[in-house]
Scaffold this motif. Sequence first.
Motif, short mmCIF file in Angstrom:
data_model
loop_
_atom_site.label_atom_id
_atom_site.label_comp_id
_atom_site.label_asym_id
_atom_site.label_seq_id
_atom_site.Cartn_x
_atom_site.Cartn_y
_atom_site.Cartn_z
N ASP A 149 -9.70 3.44 6.99
CA ASP A 149 -8.99 3.61 5.81
C ASP A 149 -9.79 3.01 4.55
O ASP A 149 -9.68 3.21 3.40
CB ASP A 149 -7.37 2.94 5.82
CG ASP A 149 -6.55 3.89 6.48
OD1 ASP A 149 -6.82 5.27 6.69
OD2 ASP A 149 -5.48 3.34 7.10
N ASN A 159 6.66 6.98 13.04
CA ASN A 159 6.17 6.96 11.59
C ASN A 159 7.39 6.57 10.98
O ASN A 159 8.30 7.64 10.82
CB ASN A 159 5.80 8.30 11.27
CG ASN A 159 5.32 8.32 9.68
OD1 ASN A 159 5.38 7.38 9.00
ND2 ASN A 159 4.52 9.23 9.23
N THR A 188 2.80 0.12 3.65
CA THR A 188 2.33 -1.27 4.39
C THR A 188 2.26 -2.47 3.35
O THR A 188 2.25 -2.10 2.17
CB THR A 188 1.12 -0.95 5.17
OG1 THR A 188 0.00 -0.55 4.41
CG2 THR A 188 1.25 0.03 6.36
N HIS A 206 0.97 -1.10 0.04
CA HIS A 206 -0.11 -0.05 -0.01
C HIS A 206 0.92 1.22 0.00
O HIS A 206 1.22 1.58 1.11
CB HIS A 206 -0.88 -0.04 1.26
CG HIS A 206 -1.89 -1.15 1.20
ND1 HIS A 206 -2.79 -1.48 0.26
CD2 HIS A 206 -2.10 -2.02 2.07
CE1 HIS A 206 -3.47 -2.36 0.61
NE2 HIS A 206 -2.99 -2.98 1.64
N SER A 222 -4.27 -1.91 11.31
CA SER A 222 -4.76 -2.58 10.00
C SER A 222 -4.10 -3.90 9.83
O SER A 222 -3.01 -4.17 10.11
CB SER A 222 -4.19 -1.84 8.99
OG SER A 222 -4.72 -2.44 7.61
N LYS A 248 0.14 4.39 1.91
CA LYS A 248 0.14 4.41 3.42
C LYS A 248 1.42 4.48 4.10
O LYS A 248 2.60 4.06 3.42
CB LYS A 248 -0.79 3.27 3.99
CG LYS A 248 -2.25 3.01 3.51
CD LYS A 248 -3.00 4.29 4.04
CE LYS A 248 -4.67 4.10 3.47
NZ LYS A 248 -4.77 4.24 2.21
N GLN A 249 1.61 4.47 5.48
CA GLN A 249 2.84 4.59 6.09
C GLN A 249 2.84 3.65 7.33
O GLN A 249 1.90 3.64 7.84
CB GLN A 249 3.19 5.78 6.47
CG GLN A 249 3.60 6.81 5.52
CD GLN A 249 3.89 8.37 6.02
OE1 GLN A 249 5.01 8.54 6.03
NE2 GLN A 249 2.80 9.07 6.49
N ALA A 250 3.72 2.67 7.58
CA ALA A 250 4.04 1.97 8.81
C ALA A 250 4.17 2.70 9.88
O ALA A 250 5.55 3.56 9.65
CB ALA A 250 4.37 0.60 8.34
N ILE A 293 -0.50 -4.10 11.97
CA ILE A 293 0.35 -3.02 11.63
C ILE A 293 -0.56 -1.45 12.14
O ILE A 293 -1.18 -1.29 11.93
CB ILE A 293 0.95 -3.05 10.33
CG1 ILE A 293 2.13 -2.25 10.25
CG2 ILE A 293 -0.08 -2.58 9.46
CD1 ILE A 293 3.60 -2.75 11.00
N TRP A 294 0.68 -0.64 12.66
CA TRP A 294 0.25 0.61 12.92
C TRP A 294 0.08 1.44 11.44
O TRP A 294 1.35 1.66 10.87
CB TRP A 294 0.81 1.25 13.92
CG TRP A 294 0.39 2.57 14.44
CD1 TRP A 294 0.99 3.81 14.46
CD2 TRP A 294 -0.84 2.80 15.06
NE1 TRP A 294 0.28 4.87 14.96
CE2 TRP A 294 -0.85 4.21 15.50
CE3 TRP A 294 -1.93 1.98 15.61
CZ2 TRP A 294 -2.10 4.83 16.26
CZ3 TRP A 294 -2.84 2.48 16.18
CH2 TRP A 294 -3.02 3.93 16.46
N GLN A 295 -0.65 1.70 11.14
CA GLN A 295 -0.84 2.51 9.58
C GLN A 295 -1.37 3.92 9.56
O GLN A 295 -2.44 4.34 10.33
CB GLN A 295 -1.68 1.44 8.73
CG GLN A 295 -2.04 1.86 7.41
CD GLN A 295 -2.91 0.95 6.41
OE1 GLN A 295 -2.23 -0.04 6.05
NE2 GLN A 295 -4.02 1.28 6.25
N GLY A 353 -2.67 7.25 13.40
CA GLY A 353 -2.88 5.91 12.78
C GLY A 353 -3.78 5.20 13.40
O GLY A 353 -4.48 5.29 14.04
#
Length: 667
Positions: free
Chosen positions: A430, A271, A276, A253, A331, A256-258, A315-317, A328
């Motif tokens: 999301d 961050n 992700t 993805h 997810s 998106k950011q993990a 995961i923290w997205q 976040g």
Amino acid sequence: MVTNTFSIEPYGEKAYHTGIAVPVFSLRTENSSGVGQFSDLKKLADFTYRSGMDVIQLLPINDTTTFMDWRDSYPYRAISVFALHPLYLDIHEFWKSYTKEQQAKLLILESELNSLEKIDYERCLALKWEYAQIIYQNSAVKYQKTKAYQQFYKQNEEWLKAYACFSYLRDINKSANFLAWGKNVNYDKNLFDKLKKETSQLDLYIFVQYLLHSQLTEAVDYCHKLGIALKGDIAIGIAHDSVDAWTHPELFHLDKQAGAPPDVFAVNGQNWGFPTYNWEKMAEDGYDWWKKRLTAMSNYFDAYRLDHILGFFRIWQMPENSVRGLLGQFSPALALSAEEIENNYGIPFRQWGIERFIIPFIKDWVIDEVFGRDNRDWIIQTFLDYIGTGNYRFKAEFNNQKAIENTQMENWVREGLYKLQENVIFLKDDENSEKYHPRIGLLSTISFREFGDDYKGRLERLYNDYFYGRNYDFWKEKAYEKLPALKNATKMLACGEDLGMVPDNVPDVMYHLDILRLIIERMPADERFVSSLSEVPYLSVVTTSSHDTSPLRAWWEENHDLTQRYYNEVMGWYGEAPNYASVEIIQEIIKRNLNSNAMMVILPIQDWLAMSEHFRKENAKSEQINIPADSYHYWNYRLHCNLEALIENQEWTDFLKSFIKESKRAY
């Protein structure tokens, strides 16, 4: 006696193992070029063996060249999960092939770089590439004709070609952002042949990978002959601008950011900037990308640390326009519908207006609290629009954290604006905009304080249900979908990093899959102020510190009340705790760790050296490798003494060997 065989299986012939953890880049030897290199692992193995230990643990060793400056020192942001980092090339191996002028220049540059306390990443990498090109010009044709080179190329052809193309396009475009590469924005398997007609540079990148592979393999073989296992580190993410994202965008993805939710390391969350994973897509071919990644790693390692194992549960997205980690959501997760919020918790979600809960709550008094009354008018005029009934919203040009980050302003203003944007109760899901997640840490927001006690209680019940109950079985199910396939891909021993906000079922899943847990005494998983080492399960890795924490000596100095309690209650020593951790204190703490029932006790080299008045560094705080709260931290820690000095001091290695032998994990 040196042995060629050893076991690192749970409940094996040798039940307990002891090791040393240190990044490759931190190693220092007489032949170093300002930074550790793969060949230095042989010297580290000598020290490990003589000290009665049998495991060496490293940080990730993949190529991270994205920005082409010191920011690439971050080892967890790989541009390829297969390519090794050129920084670790031992250019001394080819000494005889250099001209006298090249030799003289190398000695001068190495002397300058080795005199530094810390690594000068940019100069070291430039030096490695300068001499790598000389080696290529002198020796490439000869090497390329060898059976070993041809076999390496054949076995790794797919990723080598993609990596070479990526590296070349990154360098000529002066950017790793493949979205800005025009006609090459999408990877084409025929691209290598097309570019090969334009440049010979592709062969250079592949040649350097072969040299790195050869030098690392030689070091691994040397370790194994001494009965020493190597434990690697698999980062949870990859760089957004990476070979893997370029060649397989469908697996990620990219919008998106993990990261990680708030914890003791970072109160605003973390961050990492990684895309992700698209787990549903990865599952279609049985997680083939992961299996190839692990198989490649097994060429060098006997065990691995699975970074942030919670990411395989959830995961923290964060959105791509977030900077900090507070906006976040987990997810995957079972988000809440408006009906659930209203009917199950009695919160008038739609009646009061959904925007009250999902839009930053900004009033005059909120601005005053964050910025001070004297700054209110300027903040409003510059960043906000009035929308009536005493409320404000951000102007369009400042309505996300990336926009604020990219605008020049003083840091106290930027941090305050971030806080305003995070002043919400719920976040939209999301995937489904009609479902919602409670914002992590909402109970400490200014917005929450505005509610009456009754509604505060309802929100708190919802919050606790969501984060500590609602997703419990769902996340466990998701972990069992992924982890068995990954673990069974190789024979490497799997170890998980399960620190932080850990659901109760994570240790259970790890136990049933024979994945070792990570235990740090000072980071308890429950309400106790320290973990009980006497209760550590066998399937564990115990350590005193990690690259994300302060070393043991520095920790002792951080909170006197805590160390006083530890001194009296845990160590059982009487009186006032010293302000500084003496050799005797460090030895006592390490002895307690060694006597735990954990299968593996692997301590950072800084903590081992802290047991010696001669070898401990004067400034303990300078030995911390990473500061998790700082997303732009410079990873440039380097040992203050040569490995040769450690090896040659027989009194020191004999002491360590005896110290370990007196514990339950006798060598």
